[in-house]
Design a protein around this motif. Structure first.
Motif, PDB file in Angstrom:
ATOM      1  N   LEU A 264      17.834  27.994 -22.979  1.00 38.74           N
ATOM      2  CA  LEU A 264      19.275  27.764 -23.042  1.00 38.74           C
ATOM      3  C   LEU A 264      19.628  26.750 -24.126  1.00 38.74           C
ATOM      4  CD1 LEU A 264      21.995  28.464 -21.920  1.00 38.74           C
ATOM      5  CD2 LEU A 264      21.658  26.809 -20.087  1.00 38.74           C
TER       6      LEU A 264
ATOM      7  N   VAL B  81      28.451  35.745 -19.804  1.00 43.34           N
ATOM      8  CA  VAL B  81      27.848  35.091 -18.642  1.00 43.34           C
ATOM      9  C   VAL B  81      28.810  35.089 -17.465  1.00 43.34           C
ATOM     10  CG1 VAL B  81      27.040  32.872 -17.757  1.00 43.34           C
ATOM     11  CG2 VAL B  81      26.266  33.683 -19.997  1.00 43.34           C
TER      12      VAL B  81
ATOM     13  N   THR C  61      23.659  31.350 -15.911  1.00 43.90           N
ATOM     14  CA  THR C  61      23.529  31.873 -17.272  1.00 43.90           C
ATOM     15  C   THR C  61      22.599  33.082 -17.318  1.00 43.90           C
ATOM     16  OG1 THR C  61      23.938  29.712 -18.281  1.00 43.90           O
ATOM     17  CG2 THR C  61      22.772  31.338 -19.616  1.00 43.90           C
TER      18      THR C  61
END
Length: 554
Positions: free
Chosen positions: A262, A283, A338
């Motif tokens: 991420l 997302v 996510t």
């Protein structure tokens, strides 16, 4: 028969089945069942030649690979006890654990650590090195391993026969050796097999150290039992390349791995508001779709964004990843949202070494990423009056090695193991809400006792008071009451006091405070202990800023 080595022995009739893939210097090499059986037989020949008897201990301080597996299964097959040690641990801890377990053999990756081990320990067992080693008391593996004159052996063992001693971090003092039996671990493997669906075509990429019980049970014994090929990642630094080459369908990971992914995504989006907006919308819709909260128009929008955004990101993970099991530490909701939003089926579980280790897990088709899931089949859970999670089942350890007092402190007469974690149980799911034991678990699964580490830092008079934070985070942030203003200097001085701790216990960021913490200003208890929840509340914004700065590469 109750012996973990059965998992390898079952492949005698399927000798050409590929079980492992490993980097061999110039390229990737597959290892068949026949090759692994032959290698394990050589290890057993060496054990016999040196007179090893059932119940004696061997210590493995190796990187993940075929020799870790072969030595482990060879030992278990003969009824020896394996003591796994971390290759990144400090020499003093490695020597202490090896000596405390009274290991007769210590297997090292190379001979670079031998002199350091000797400087901190007056007595070491026989040392065998995969690379190097040609001096008194140190042997090279190639010369130490004889050719096998007998096939791989698996002896009959009672279920409660000791299989391994795994040393875990304590709040103070030395680690404790959790004793796990063959029956403990095999029951956990069987229960885990009922949590996830596995296919003959699956490939797992192994990235967590095999000295971690999560990897050992779920990333080693379980795929070996089921016949899933395991490829060994070369290093975290080469993870991206290995994902692209191996293209795994299964990944067992600690949250830190996804934090790294991420962080890279965030960096790649930093220069474009449009890309950032498209990613965030992907997302958002993916998470709503997963929660079954999208309407027809949003579903159509997500289908477009999936091709434009999500599929391209998932391609960086090899493009075939269908399931990721995350454990070893709590997953931040942002991480779960996510990657679930990007289409990855990510399931979280909960466990501890003393429970072999898996206690609860979400299921593929019954997944709440905000929870640690439901108990495994055969495992009982309940909470006591302090809201601490208690566990009972065939996976609960025999006790701590040569420490009956510590054993009695965590396992009661009815067999309930006190995990020290505070939880809520709702609709059969376990939700972790806090810890009663003073242990911080970083997002990579590494643990440390904050009071013990803080006491070491305070040996430097520049620090008046300190508090360490890092629960579920990628590294340690220190909040320090000090009159020094140079953060880099403070980091250096703090870490100088931590030289004797494992390498992962290092300060990476400092939040400077001038005003001392007192009972009157609400930071200390009447017994002068830190109120850690108050520290987290009071410095919440600065703590978040410290971790955000790291993600942005500042």
């Amino acid at each position: 028969m109750m012996n973990l080595a059965e998992y390898l022995d079952q492949y005698r009739s399927r000798s050409d089945q590929v079980l492992y893939t490993q980097w061999a210097g110039e390229g990737w090499k597959d290892y068949t069942a026949a090759e692994m059986l032959a290698l394990a037989a050589r290890w057993q020949q060496a054990f016999r030649a040196h007179g090893f008897q059932q119940g004696e201990r061997i210590a493995l301080c190796l990187k993940n690979g075929i020799h870790w597996v072969a030595a482990d299964l060879a030992a278990l097959g003969m009824g020896l006890v394996v003591v796994p040690l971390y290759v990144n641990d400090n020499a003093e801890n490695i020597a202490w654990c090896s000596n405390h377990a009274e290991a007769r053999l210590l297997v090292l990756e190379n001979d670079r650590m031998v002199n350091t081990l000797r400087s901190v320990s007056a007595s070491l067992p026989l040392v065998v090195c995969l690379e190097g080693g040609a001096e008194k008391g140190v042997e090279n593996l190639d010369t130490w391993l004889p050719e096998a004159t007998q096939p791989f052996q698996v002896v009959d063992l009672a279920p409660n026969t000791l299989a391994t001693i795994c040393y875990t971090s304590g709040t103070t003092g030395r680690p404790k050796g959790a004793m796990l039996s063959h029956g403990n671990i095999m029951s956990n493997v069987e229960a885990c097999l009922k949590v996830v669906s596995l296919f003959d075509s699956d490939v797992m990429l192994s990235i967590i150290p095999l000295s971690h019980m999560f990897e050992r049970t779920a990333g080693y014994y379980l795929p070996l039992k089921r016949g899933i090929r395991v490829a060994y990642c070369r290093s975290i630094q080469q993870l991206a390349e290995d994902l692209a080459t191996i293209r795994p369908t299964l990944l067992l990971a600690v949250p830190r791995v996804y934090e790294r992914f991420l962080a890279r995504i965030d960096q790649s989006l930093a220069g474009s508001r449009l890309k950032r907006a498209l990613f965030d919308r992907t997302v958002e819709l993916g998470w709503k779709r997963y929660r079954k909260q999208v309407g027809p128009l949003e579903r159509l929008q997500y289908a477009v964004l999936k091709r434009l955004v999500a599929d391209k990101i998932m391609a960086r993970l090899g493009g075939r990843l269908r399931l990721s099991v995350v454990g070893g530490a709590a997953v931040e909701l942002r991480i779960a949202k996510t990657f679930v939003g990007l289409g990855l089926n990510m399931i979280q579980g909960y466990g501890l070494t003393e429970a072999s280790p898996v206690v609860t897990a979400n299921r593929e088709n019954d997944n709440d990423p905000t929870s640690a899931g439901k108990p495994l089949e055969g495992v009982e859970v309940r909470v006591n009056e302090n809201r601490e999670l208690l566990v009972r089942g065939p996976n609960v350890m025999l006790g701590y090695w040569r420490d009956p007092e510590a054993t009695a402190a965590v396992i009661d007469q009815d067999g309930w193991l006190n995990t020290g974690d505070q939880v809520e149980i709702r609709d059969g799911r376990v939700y972790i809400i806090g810890r009663t034991k003073e242990i911080v678990v970083l997002s990579n699964g590494e643990k440390f006792p904050p009071e013990h580490v803080e006491a070491a830092i305070l040996n430097d008079p520049v620090f008046e008071q300190v508090a360490l934070v890092g629960e579920g985070r990628p590294f340690i942030v220190m909040i320090a009451v000090t009159q020094e203003s140079d953060e880099k200097k403070l980091i250096k001085r703090a870490n100088e006091q931590l030289r004797d701790f494992p390498r992962y216990i290092r300060v990476r960021r400092v939040i400077i405070e001038r005003e001392p913490w007192t009972i009157e200003n609400g930071v200390l208890t009447p017994t002068m202990k830190l109120k850690r929840r108050e520290i987290l509340r009071r410095y919440r914004d600065q703590i978040e800023q410290a971790y955000s700065a790291h993600r942005l590469g500042e």
